[in-house]
Design a protein around this motif. Structure first.
Motif, PDB file in Angstrom:
ATOM      1  N   VAL A 122       0.939  -1.363  -0.085  1.00 55.28           N
ATOM      2  CA  VAL A 122      -0.047  -0.057   0.003  1.00 55.28           C
ATOM      3  C   VAL A 122       0.984   1.119  -0.094  1.00 55.28           C
ATOM      4  N   CYS A 123       0.890   1.956  -0.991  1.00 54.95           N
ATOM      5  CA  CYS A 123       1.974   3.052  -1.343  1.00 54.95           C
ATOM      6  C   CYS A 123       1.090   4.459  -1.172  1.00 54.95           C
ATOM      7  N   PHE A 124       1.869   5.297  -0.590  1.00 54.98           N
ATOM      8  CA  PHE A 124       1.553   6.466  -0.422  1.00 54.98           C
ATOM      9  C   PHE A 124       2.485   7.713  -0.293  1.00 54.98           C
ATOM     10  N   PHE A 125       2.257   9.083  -0.710  1.00 53.57           N
ATOM     11  CA  PHE A 125       3.283   9.929  -0.807  1.00 53.57           C
ATOM     12  C   PHE A 125       3.812  10.706   0.327  1.00 53.57           C
ATOM     13  N   GLU A 126       5.002  10.567   0.651  1.00 52.81           N
ATOM     14  CA  GLU A 126       5.600  11.498   1.936  1.00 52.81           C
ATOM     15  C   GLU A 126       5.853  12.683   1.532  1.00 52.81           C
ATOM     16  N   GLU A 127       5.280  13.859   2.163  1.00 52.43           N
ATOM     17  CA  GLU A 127       5.547  15.115   1.525  1.00 52.43           C
ATOM     18  C   GLU A 127       7.244  15.680   1.980  1.00 52.43           C
ATOM     19  N   GLU A 128       7.125  15.197   3.202  1.00 50.72           N
ATOM     20  CA  GLU A 128       8.411  15.678   3.816  1.00 50.72           C
ATOM     21  C   GLU A 128       9.647  15.277   3.013  1.00 50.72           C
ATOM     22  N   ASN A 129       9.736  14.018   2.738  1.00 47.11           N
ATOM     23  CA  ASN A 129      11.025  13.558   1.952  1.00 47.11           C
ATOM     24  C   ASN A 129      10.818  13.244   0.571  1.00 47.11           C
ATOM     25  N   ASP A 130       9.459  13.870  -0.037  1.00 46.74           N
ATOM     26  CA  ASP A 130       9.246  14.004  -1.608  1.00 46.74           C
ATOM     27  C   ASP A 130       9.388  12.819  -2.037  1.00 46.74           C
TER      28      ASP A 130
END
Length: 273
Positions: A122-130
Motif C-alpha cells: 500500500v503506497c502513499f506519498f510522503e511530503e516531507e521527503n518527497d
C-alpha cells in the motif's frame, strides 16, 4: 460494440483517462504506449519506457491525471504529465517477486500493488521527503495476488489470489487517512486487518478437472467463434460506474481492444444467462 486493433503484439494491460479520449496500454513489453483517439483512428502520443521488464498493470487516476504502472521488474512508477511529457517517479515497493496488479484508491492519495511475493504494497506519498513509500499487507495471503480493488471509503481493499481465496483487508494509512467510520465489514481497521475471507473451492475443483481431462484437438481451423481470438488480459469500465456500468472495455493477447455495450449485449443473450 466497437472493435479496435493495435497491431499484432499482445496487449498485456490497459487504462483509460478520465474523458476516454486516451488509452494507455502495454504491448507485452517494458513499454506503455499512450494513444489518443480521433474518430475511429488512434495516434501514439507518448511512450513510457522506464521499466526494465514486462509491464503487468496500469491505472490512470481520473482526477489527478497521474498514471501508475507496475512490472515484472518488481518496481512501480507514478507518472506525472509536465509540459506534454510524462515524468516518472520510482516507488519503493520492497518486494522480491514480480508486481502483478495496481489500483489507485478512490481519492487518489494512495494505491495498492499486488505481487508474486504473497503480499500487497500500500503506497502513499510522503511530503516531507518527497517520495512514495509503501507498507505491506502479508498474512494470511498464501499465493500470488492477481487482482485488487478498493471500497469507496478509501480504506477497505479487496484482493484475489491464486490460493483460490478472495479477502477484504484494511488498507488504513494513519499518516494520510482520517479515521474510518464503522462499516458492515467491521469497525477495527488497523492496516492489514483481515475483515473477511471467501474461499472458492469450485474454481479449484474446476481447474483440477481440466488438468485431469486435458484434451488436445487436432484442427487446422484456428479461428474461434468469439470476438477476441486469444486470452483476455484486462477489463475496465468504459462508461458508467461500478454500481451502474453501461460499457466495458477488454484487451487481449490478440492485440484487440473491444468496447462492449452491456445493454445491447443483454438484448441478444439468452434469458437464462
Amino acid at each position: 460494440m466497437e472493435i479496435h486493433n493495435f497491431g499484432v503484439d499482445p496487449i498485456t494491460c490497459h487504462a483509460w483517462n478520465n474523458d476516454r479520449t486516451q488509452i494507455a496500454l502495454s504491448p507485452n513489453s517494458n513499454e506503455v504506449h499512450i494513444y489518443k483517439r480521433d474518430g475511429d483512428r488512434w495516434s501514439c502520443k507518448n511512450v513510457l519506457s522506464q521499466h526494465d521488464l514486462r509491464v503487468t498493470s496500469i491505472d490512470w487516476a481520473p482526477n489527478t491525471n497521474r498514471i501508475v504502472t507496475c512490472s515484472a521488474d518488481r518496481n512501480a512508477y507514478v507518472w506525472t504529465k509536465v509540459d506534454d511529457k510524462w515524468k516518472p517517479t520510482l516507488v519503493l515497493l520492497r518486494i522480491n517477486r514480480a508486481a502483478t496488479c495496481v489500483r489507485w484508491s478512490p481519492n487518489e492519495t494512495k494505491f495498492a500493488v499486488g505481487c508474486g511475493a504473497r503480499l500487497i504494497s500500500v503506497c502513499f506519498f510522503e511530503e516531507e521527503n518527497d517520495w512514495w513509500l509503501s507498507k505491506h499487507i502479508k498474512k494470511p495471503i498464501r499465493s500470488t495476488v492477481t487482482s485488487i480493488d478498493w471500497h469507496p471509503n478509501n480504506v477497505l481493499l479487496a484482493c484475489g489470489s491464486t490460493d483460490f481465496k478472495t479477502r477484504i483487508f484494511s488498507a488504513y494509512i494513519k499518516e494520510i487517512d482520517t479515521k474510518p467510520e464503522p462499516t458492515v465489514w467491521g469497525f477495527k481497521m488497523p492496516l492489514g486487518n483481515l475483515m473477511a475471507e471467501f474461499p472458492n473451492s469450485n474454481a479449484m475443483r474446476k481447474f483440477r478437472d481440466m488438468d485431469k481431462r486435458a484434451i488436445v484437438e487436432n484442427s487446422v481451423d484456428t479461428l474461434l467463434d468469439t470476438i477476441h481470438q486469444n486470452a483476455i488480459t484486462s477489463l475496465t469500465i468504459y462508461a458508467g460506474s461500478k454500481s451502474s456500468t453501461t460499457k466495458l472495455c477488454t484487451t487481449g493477447m490478440d492485440g484487440k481492444m473491444v468496447i462492449w455495450n452491456l445493454k445491447a449485449l443483454g438484448e441478444v443473450l439468452p434469458n437464462d444467462m
